[in-house]
Design a protein around this motif. Structure first.
Motif, mmCIF file in Angstrom:
data_model
loop_
_atom_site.group_PDB
_atom_site.id
_atom_site.type_symbol
_atom_site.label_atom_id
_atom_site.label_comp_id
_atom_site.label_asym_id
_atom_site.label_seq_id
_atom_site.Cartn_x
_atom_site.Cartn_y
_atom_site.Cartn_z
ATOM 1 N N TRP A 164 32.625 44.472 72.378
ATOM 2 C CA TRP A 164 32.557 45.316 71.180
ATOM 3 C C TRP A 164 33.130 44.572 69.978
ATOM 4 N N TYR A 193 36.302 53.297 71.703
ATOM 5 C CA TYR A 193 35.260 52.481 71.082
ATOM 6 C C TYR A 193 34.047 53.308 70.674
ATOM 7 N N ASN A 245 37.889 46.025 74.645
ATOM 8 C CA ASN A 245 36.466 45.797 74.856
ATOM 9 C C ASN A 245 36.085 44.543 74.080
ATOM 10 N N GLU A 277 32.765 53.364 66.620
ATOM 11 C CA GLU A 277 31.391 53.096 66.204
ATOM 12 C C GLU A 277 30.937 54.029 65.086
ATOM 13 N N LEU A 316 26.360 49.797 72.190
ATOM 14 C CA LEU A 316 27.604 49.811 71.429
ATOM 15 C C LEU A 316 28.596 50.833 71.930
#
Length: 390
Positions: A372, A218, A369, A222, A2
């Protein structure tokens, strides 16, 4: 994983295609006509429902390859459904009802991944679906691995989300926005903004304008802390924001003077600025790159599938994708199409400077992304809608 940083090869590829467009005048054009599709002669449906986005983009599809295809196949009737923004929900619902009514669906890269992972879109061999380049190069090589982001995805174009702004705002005292972060500066640039009613792009821009490096966006998203940081930044302009759901919304809001800043697809802004001659300019800083293409619904009937395959063989060939760039400022997905991009079909202007992939427009671009978003879209959508309701 991730937290993995998105693949920067995509950015390199996009910048490279822009450079090719700039030297297109010196390139040797090749005949873009394709060979007969592999399903020619097979039984085919005479109706096809195509799902797209409406507006200038759908119009470019109509002119570049749907109308030419229908001239070759006058027995075929095409129905448009402008539901691409809700394609995932629509295909889920049709699958659950065991009633697939769409034949071909235009989606973003991340949505193609989601639909493929859920078994709602058909896996394809791109070399069996799309024609080779005029010089015989197979479609898989002509598109390149950075465009083929999913086993179900048939690429069409590279585009970007960016902002347009009014050029006649008296309250700005002659100041001109030049940075994405000017969107968050209500003191220097007062007035209402329009943002899409979903987390996509908004969360990334908010973090970047709150000091997070592009490469770390990203990783931050998360975490609960990172998401709250993004929401806190968006809170600073929330009461001055109009939330849009359709691509046509921001251009209309800008044209009507209802907003002074607005995010949307770069092609929509091109239409507003160049074709409609509105007092609006494009702000390319931190434009957010994305890919768009086709998916075929799983469990499509045999005759319907044959028609879709026949159409795609034509619609995704080198010449047709280059032709689409005559009507809208999106970069064609095929390498062989780039040298064929020239002037706007009616205005006669060079299209290369208006492409998001033009190096002058891409000095500080952001590449999404896609993987993602495919993994986290549903969860973050719910969190974003809850924030909006606060």
């Amino acid at each position: 994983m991730l937290g993995e940083v998105f693949d920067m090869k995509i950015k390199t590829m996009l910048l490279g295609s822009g450079a090719v467009m700039l030297i297109a005048a010196s390139a040797v054009a090749q005949d873009g006509q394709t060979t007969e599709s592999p399903v020619a002669g097979e039984p085919m449906a005479d109706e096809m429902t195509i799902v797209s986005w409406g507006g200038a983009y759908q119009d470019s599809q109509l002119k570049a390859y749907v109308e030419p295809y229908l001239e070759m196949h006058p027995e075929v009737q095409v129905t448009w459904d402008e539901s691409s923004a809700e394609a995932v929900a629509g295909m889920r619902a049709q699958s659950e009802a065991n009633n697939v009514t769409w034949d071909l669906v235009d989606v973003t890269a991340a949505d193609a991944m989601r639909l493929c992972d859920e078994g709602l879109a058909m896996e394809v061999d791109i070399d069996e679906i799309a024609a080779p380049a005029p010089d015989g190069t197979e479609a898989s090589e002509d598109f390149g691995e950075d465009m083929l982001v999913s086993d179900c995805f048939i690429p069409q174009i590279a585009y970007s989300y960016t902002f347009g702004y009014r050029t006649d705002v008296a309250e700005w005292d002659g100041n001109t926005p030049s940075s994405i972060c000017d969107v968050f500066d209500l003191e220097t640039f007062p007035g209402r903004r329009s943002l899409e009613r979903r987390p996509h792009n908004n969360m990334e821009w908010a973090l970047i304008c709150d000091g997070v490096a592009m490469d770390d966006v990203y990783d931050a998203l998360e975490t609960e802390e990172g998401r709250q940081q993004a929401f806190a930044k968006l809170d600073t302009i929330k009461d001055q924001t109009v939330w849009w759901t359709a691509g046509a919304d921001t251009p209309q809001l800008l044209a009507d003077g209802e907003v002074v800043f607005g995010s949307t697809y770069n092609g929509r802004l091109f239409s507003l600025i160049v074709e409609q001659d509105q007092p609006v300019e494009m702000m390319w800083d931190t434009q957010s790159y994305d890919l768009d293409g086709w998916v075929i619904p799983a469990d499509l009937g045999e005759e319907e599938l044959n028609r879709v395959k026949d159409f795609l063989w034509f619609a995704t060939d080198t010449q047709r994708l280059a032709d689409q760039a005559k009507y809208i400022s999106y970069g064609p997905a095929r390498a062989s199409s780039a040298p064929l991009v020239g002037e706007h079909a009616t205005l006669g202007i060079d299209m290369a400077p208006h492409m998001p992939t033009n190096p002058e427009n891409a000095t500080n671009a952001f590449v999404q992304n896609y993987e993602w978003w495919a993994d986290y879209r549903d969860d973050l959508d719910a969190e974003f809608q809850a924030w909006l309701a606060q």
